[in-house]
Write a protein that holds these residues in place. Structure first.
Motif, PDB file in Angstrom:
ATOM      1  N   ILE A 127       0.820  -1.210   0.000  1.00  0.00           N
ATOM      2  CA  ILE A 127       0.000   0.000   0.000  1.00  0.00           C
ATOM      3  C   ILE A 127       0.859   1.267   0.000  1.00  0.00           C
ATOM      4  CG2 ILE A 127      -1.695   1.314   1.361  1.00  0.00           C
ATOM      5  CD1 ILE A 127      -2.939  -1.209   2.222  1.00  0.00           C
ATOM      6  N   ARG A 128       2.062   1.174   0.542  1.00  0.00           N
ATOM      7  CA  ARG A 128       2.926   2.365   0.584  1.00  0.00           C
ATOM      8  C   ARG A 128       3.187   2.952  -0.802  1.00  0.00           C
ATOM      9  NH1 ARG A 128       5.880  -0.640   4.588  1.00  0.00           N
ATOM     10  NH2 ARG A 128       7.276  -1.356   2.932  1.00  0.00           N
ATOM     11  N   LEU A 130       1.108   3.674  -2.956  1.00  0.00           N
ATOM     12  CA  LEU A 130       0.075   4.650  -3.283  1.00  0.00           C
ATOM     13  C   LEU A 130       0.442   6.042  -2.796  1.00  0.00           C
ATOM     14  CD1 LEU A 130      -3.058   2.502  -2.372  1.00  0.00           C
ATOM     15  CD2 LEU A 130      -2.029   2.852  -4.620  1.00  0.00           C
ATOM     16  N   GLY A 131       1.317   6.131  -1.804  1.00  0.00           N
ATOM     17  CA  GLY A 131       1.748   7.441  -1.325  1.00  0.00           C
ATOM     18  C   GLY A 131       2.462   8.250  -2.386  1.00  0.00           C
ATOM     19  N   GLU A 138      -3.451   6.613  -0.280  1.00  0.00           N
ATOM     20  CA  GLU A 138      -2.908   5.581   0.614  1.00  0.00           C
ATOM     21  C   GLU A 138      -3.710   5.517   1.905  1.00  0.00           C
ATOM     22  OE1 GLU A 138       1.190   6.071   1.641  1.00  0.00           O
ATOM     23  OE2 GLU A 138       1.122   4.539   3.215  1.00  0.00           O
TER      24      GLU A 138
END
Length: 414
Positions: A127-128, A130-131, A138
């Motif tokens: 998921i990181r 998405l930052g 995120e």
């Protein structure tokens, strides 16, 4: 030593030998079973037990049969997983499965092609990632749950994207996971915005026309009667006529103003036919040639895919593109580039870029709203009308970027 004693000793020796042989055989069988179980646990199936020796032939044959049945079952499961994976890759909804266990929290176990395309990622492992696209995106993935839908908007090469996220939790292979479904609702949001503005425009048009039309009619009538009236000398008829003429002129201007905005709610249905995109661009270049010449600007075209065909209303689309070119010239652009390509989803994408003055951050949120304009003589309907035309073609018109280097509008045909 007598005979019975010898017999007893022989029998005892044979019994001991049999027990030793039995223990040895059981040990060997146990080692084979452990070897097979360890191999299967490690997903290693490249083994085979010899069936040549007489003593272990039946047992080894049984182990090999178990191995064959296990391998067949594993292959069927793999084929089913591949089948379901291909099914999920065909749906337009993005699916992301996230590990929630403490050790691997945030790791992406699975993502289908639609999810990666929506997020603009070639691979999606955590998921990181998405930052790097948008920090709030995120956060939305962390916060979404079965009880709370999340919506997030961000910009990428396609323009402004709005995603709707829903989720549910489950257990998968003894792991707690979150299954996130994401959908692109950009078109829906734009459509709802246009419906709201269309309702407002219809109301404004109805009310203003009901008020202005009688005033204009009465003013014209009075003005005509005063031209024929010569007997009343006590009134300053000249001054009165001038005032009435002013009212009539203002009323005519207001009616024209309203009729202009009425076009926003009465865009004719497109008359579609097949044509090459390059032919459309050539027409646009021809229509804007004089304006480009006067501004000392150049409009170029780059076709990134060969022989791009569109099934659309060429006149309406040329209206959209001409409006974008003229907007660029009003922003003092000297270089305008139009590109066309067929993207990964087999849809046509046309971009119009220019090096003119960038659109301010505040205006970027408002430029598609009817009546909004930053130009002294602008009407504020050009981009709104263009977006409606694209909507009628089941497409979108978005602002891809606008900074000191470049301003880009994107036409996406689905």
């Amino acid at each position: 030593m007598d005979t019975p004693t010898v017999i007893l000793i022989a029998l005892a020796s044979a019994l001991v030998a049999a027990l030793i042989s039995r223990v040895y055989s059981l040990g060997k069988i146990h080692r084979k079973l452990n070897y097979m179980l360890d191999a299967l646990e490690d997903k290693e199936t490249n083994f085979h037990f010899s069936e040549e020796k007489f003593w272990y032939r039946r047992f080894n044959r049984t182990l090999n049969r178990i191995h064959i049945l296990y391998d067949r079952e594993r292959q069927e499961i793999a084929e089913q997983e591949q089948y379901y994976g291909q099914m999920l890759d065909q749906v337009r909804t993005g699916i992301v499965v996230i590990d929630l266990s403490r050790k691997w929290e945030g790791q992406v176990i699975y993502s289908n092609a639609s999810a990666r395309n929506l997020l603009g990622l070639a691979t999606f492992s955590h998921i990181r990632q998405l930052g790097n696209i948008h920090q709030e995106l995120e956060n939305a993935f962390w916060e979404v749950s079965s009880a709370h839908e999340q919506r997030n908007s961000y910009y990428n090469e396609r323009g402004k994207i709005t995603l709707s996220l829903t989720a549910s939790e489950a257990m998968l292979q003894a792991k707690q996971v979150k299954i996130v479904a994401l959908n692109d609702i950009t078109g829906e949001m734009v459509h709802n915005e246009e419906l709201s503005w269309n309702k407002l425009i219809r109301v404004l048009t109805h009310e203003i026309m009901n008020t202005v039309t009688p005033i204009a009619s009465l003013s014209h009538t009075l003005s005509q009667e005063l031209d024929l009236e010569t007997s009343a000398r006590s009134l300053d008829w000249k001054e009165l006529k001038l005032g009435l003429d002013t009212i009539a002129s203002s009323s005519d201007g207001l009616i024209k103003f309203v009729n202009t905005y009425r076009s926003l709610t009465r865009v004719s249905a497109p008359v579609k036919k097949a044509f090459f995109v390059r032919e459309l661009i050539e027409k646009v270049q021809q229509l804007t040639r004089e304006s480009l010449h006067q501004a000392g600007a150049v409009c170029s075209y780059v076709e990134k895919s060969e022989d791009i065909l569109l099934y659309a209303d060429a006149d309406q689309l040329s209206q959209v593109l001409v409006n974008l070119v003229k907007n660029a010239l009003q922003a003092e652009a000297t270089k305008i580039e139009i590109t066309a390509e067929i993207d990964y989803a087999e849809t046509v994408v046309i971009t119009v870029s220019n090096n003119g003055r960038p659109i301010s951050a505040e205006s970027q949120e408002e430029i598609f709203v009817p009546f909004y304009t930053t130009k002294p003589e602008g009407t504020g309907i050009g981009l709104s009308l263009s977006r409606q035309i694209m909507r009628l073609h089941n497409g979108t018109l978005t602002l891809g970027r606008s900074d000191k280097r470049m301003t880009t509008f994107i036409l996406h045909f689905r």
